[in-house]
Enzyme design. Structure first.
Site, PDB file in Angstrom:
ATOM      1  N   ASP A   9      28.550  27.468 -35.122  1.00 36.84           N
ATOM      2  CA  ASP A   9      28.573  28.055 -33.790  1.00 36.84           C
ATOM      3  C   ASP A   9      27.170  28.037 -33.195  1.00 36.84           C
ATOM      4  O   ASP A   9      26.183  28.337 -33.881  1.00 36.84           O
ATOM      5  CB  ASP A   9      29.095  29.495 -33.903  1.00 36.84           C
ATOM      6  CG  ASP A   9      29.180  30.200 -32.582  1.00 36.84           C
ATOM      7  OD1 ASP A   9      29.987  29.779 -31.736  1.00 36.84           O
ATOM      8  OD2 ASP A   9      28.439  31.181 -32.391  1.00 36.84           O
ATOM      9  N   GLU A  38      28.443  22.840 -32.898  1.00 39.38           N
ATOM     10  CA  GLU A  38      28.632  23.146 -31.488  1.00 39.38           C
ATOM     11  C   GLU A  38      27.246  22.952 -30.882  1.00 39.38           C
ATOM     12  O   GLU A  38      26.359  23.805 -31.050  1.00 39.38           O
ATOM     13  CB  GLU A  38      29.125  24.576 -31.286  1.00 39.38           C
ATOM     14  CG  GLU A  38      29.373  24.901 -29.824  1.00 39.38           C
ATOM     15  CD  GLU A  38      29.758  26.356 -29.600  1.00 39.38           C
ATOM     16  OE1 GLU A  38      30.610  26.613 -28.739  1.00 39.38           O
ATOM     17  OE2 GLU A  38      29.190  27.239 -30.274  1.00 39.38           O
TER      18      GLU A  38
END
Length: 658
Positions: A336, A371
């Site tokens: 993330d 990401e």
């Protein structure tokens, strides 16, 4: 009187050695570290860690056993202007705790202080770390090691995926065990996915703001203890480790990889108004990026940002990742806000953590997905991650939605994304699989909502609909929300089919959001991170079985197309791809840049994808040869030879040459 011997400085955390427990804690700026031991009645005994090797404090407690509850009180300077916020009145979680007990409640006792340290002891309500026995009999378990070219990722939430499944026993719905229940294994096999990517399962907390609103953090992107499984997803919390291992082992037996979404970018301590659980009190200056005024750099939008550029914090991150691979046999990670991992403080593709992962023989052998952005200056880094990493490709997401829904994308731009975005990823030896193609993800509209809503509807989140992106490239087909005429329903169905077909038959690595194949809707909420309710739980009894079959057939079709099964860039004349207009001629320069969305994609000289993104039925002349539509666009036994496809508005079809 409890006494500790020096023990060993590695590995980090509390480790049961058979004859006792070795405790280690990294803190570069601490002056003294107290290990706090708790009995079953909650009585506390404090003893100093007796040894320090470099910046690691350590000690060994003979005869200690798994189940021992402990924490730390760390002494050092209180100098907020320099980033130091040591306060031994606050009991702290071991950053490497394998299990955590207690609730991270919104209580002033968790606050360490502003200009001066808060003197109130919080041991009575503080979370406690717990020593665990990590032993598990893996038998003959082996990692599936699915080649990237054959990988199809299914992004899912442990609870949201299984909590409403009628064929799973009530007691285990929404748990790790439910993921490995025979009905779920059968479903994964029916669908054809090869990798289950789970939203965070490391122990997380609900933000104080959400608690005050009566909401909870559902997604899990607010980590409390990065080495500990979240007990909320365990049938028996004390056996969470064993349950998760059993689940991974069962999924491996079915040939399915397990990828974990991991949050190595911020912690649940949030900003200076937030609680102190662990890192802030252990070594605030080392663990976080600190501004010149002593406040946090907020490149995550979550109040703080982990500093993963220092040797101690790099080692912390590496040991965390290795722990999940070694202990739980996971097959890889999705990181993330991964640009934080490369900040030094500017983004650097050769940052210390990236280099450490590259040089680690275990971590460099698993799947790594970034990401590729954070919210700080220079944080958008799509295409700039080291070659080991694949990356979420938001260029693909936006282009596909624009082509089919907004219908404002040129054919050339669509083709570039369909062909794995070579302009972004074809560098430094990277291959097409580096592009993780997605149309939807947990963050944003579901697929059904993409074709049903023009605007986000996030009022239930308590932020007056200000949260979540307003740039969705969606199209409600004339009616906002559910309902509408039969014509609206049919056009939405055609758009869903077109989006799924493009996702699953494009070059690169496809990622499917769990529930999109069901027709799952979140009623226009494109930021459902705090909705732990029927809005986010998949309703299996209302699932669209026809759409499930359509999706499964597409995944099966993908495996039959050689051009998609080789992880190599398509080159002109190699027979992998040809781009044709509606008359079966090569696209002209003008058509590439200004043509309408009527085109054909010939893959491996045998498979033909015909596309019509206009509002009108269009006749598309197929190339020479005998062409038959293939499943899911026709039955298995399809004797009809087609020379012209009467393409419906927003329509797509796939043919195979006899």
């Amino acid at each position: 009187m409890t006494t500790l011997t020096a023990g060993l400085p590695a590995p980090l955390g509390a480790h049961f050695e058979g004859n006792g427990v070795n405790f280690t804690l990294f803190s570069a700026h601490a002056e003294r570290v107290e290990l706090c031991l708790f009995d079953q009645e909650g009585n506390e005994q404090r003893v100093d860690l007796p040894a320090r090797t470099g910046d690691v404090w350590h000690g060994f407690l003979a005869n200690a056993q798994p189940g021992l509850r402990y924490g730390y009180r760390v002494h050092g300077p209180w100098e907020p202007e320099n980033g130091h916020r040591f306060n031994p009145a606050k009991l702290l979680i071991d950053p490497c705790a394998r299990r955590v007990e207690g609730e991270a409640v919104d209580d002033p006792l968790f606050h360490s202080g502003y200009d001066s340290p808060d003197p109130h002891d919080n041991a009575a309500i503080a979370l406690k770390s717990v020593v665990v026995n990590e032993a598990f009999d893996w038998g003959n378990d082996s990692w599936p090691r699915t080649d990237w070219s054959k990988t199809v990722i299914y992004e899912a939430h442990v609870k949201g995926l299984t909590y409403l499944h009628p064929d799973i026993p009530d007691a285990i719905r929404g748990t790790y065990k439910a993921l490995a229940h025979p009905v779920m294994i059968a479903y994964f096999k029916r669908l054809g996915i090869t990798a289950l990517e789970l939203l965070p399962v490391a122990h997380f907390a609900s933000e104080p703001r959400l608690q005050r609103l009566g909401l909870t953090n559902f997604w899990g992107y607010n980590p409390l203890a990065m080495f500990a499984l979240d007990p909320r997803y365990a049938h028996e919390p004390a056996r969470a480790l064993q349950e998760f291992c059993e689940t991974v082992k069962t999924l491996h037996e079915a040939g399915i990889e397990v990828l974990l979404d991991i949050v190595l970018n911020h912690s649940a301590e949030i900003d200076l108004d937030g609680p102190t659980f662990s890192l802030r009190g252990i070594d605030n200056r080392s663990y976080y990026w600190i501004r010149g005024d002593g406040d946090y750099e907020n490149w995550t939008g979550c109040g703080n940002t982990l500093n993963l550029s220092l040797p101690g914090t790099v080692e912390y991150a590496i040991q965390c990742l290795r722990y999940w691979v070694e202990t739980f046999h996971v097959d890889g990670f999705r990181f993330d806000l991964a640009s934080v991992m490369g900040r030094t403080p500017d983004y650097n593709p050769h940052a210390p953590l990236f280099e450490a992962i590259k040089n680690d023989p275990l971590l460099s052998s698993v799947k790594l997905i970034a990401e590729p952005w954070d919210v700080g200056h220079g944080g958008y880094q799509v295409g700039n991650f080291p070659p080991l990493f694949a990356e979420w490709n938001d260029h693909f997401r936006d282009a596909v939605r624009r082509f089919w829904l907004a219908r404002d994308l040129k054919p050339g731009d669509f083709a570039r994304r369909f062909a794995a975005s070579s302009d972004v990823f074809k560098r430094h030896g990277r291959l097409p699989a580096a592009s993780i193609n997605l149309v939807t993800a947990h963050d944003g509209f579901t697929l059904r909502d993409c074709v049903s809503y023009n605007q986000k509807h996030n009022e239930a989140n308590g932020e007056e609909n200000r949260d979540g992106t307003s740039n969705n490239h969606s199209f409600n087909h004339g009616v906002e929300g559910p309902g509408g005429s039969l014509d609206v329903t049919e056009r939405r169905r055609d758009s869903v089919h077109a989006l799924l077909t493009t996702l699953l038959l494009s070059q690169g690595t496809p990622m499917l959001l769990a529930g999109d194949e069901h027709g799952h809707s979140q009623h226009g909420n494109n930021n459902a991170y705090c909705q732990d309710n029927a809005l986010t739980w998949l309703d299996w009894e209302q699932a669209n079985d026809g759409l499930i079959n359509f999706t499964a057939a597409l995944i099966q079709l993908r495996s039959q197309i050689p051009a998609l099964m080789q992880n190599a860039w398509w080159e002109e004349g190699d027979g992998n791809v040809r781009w044709l207009n509606k008359d079966a001629h090569p696209l002209s320069t003008l058509e590439w840049t200004h043509g309408a969305g009527r085109m054909q994609i010939l893959l491996s000289e045998r498979f033909l994808i015909t596309l019509n993104n206009t509002d009108e039925v269009t006749d598309i002349v197929l190339p020479d040869g005998e062409w038959r539509a293939v499943p899911p666009f026709a039955g298995e036994d399809n004797p009809v030879v087609v020379a012209v496809w009467h393409g419906p508005a927003h329509g797509v079809c796939v043919f195979k040459r006899s």
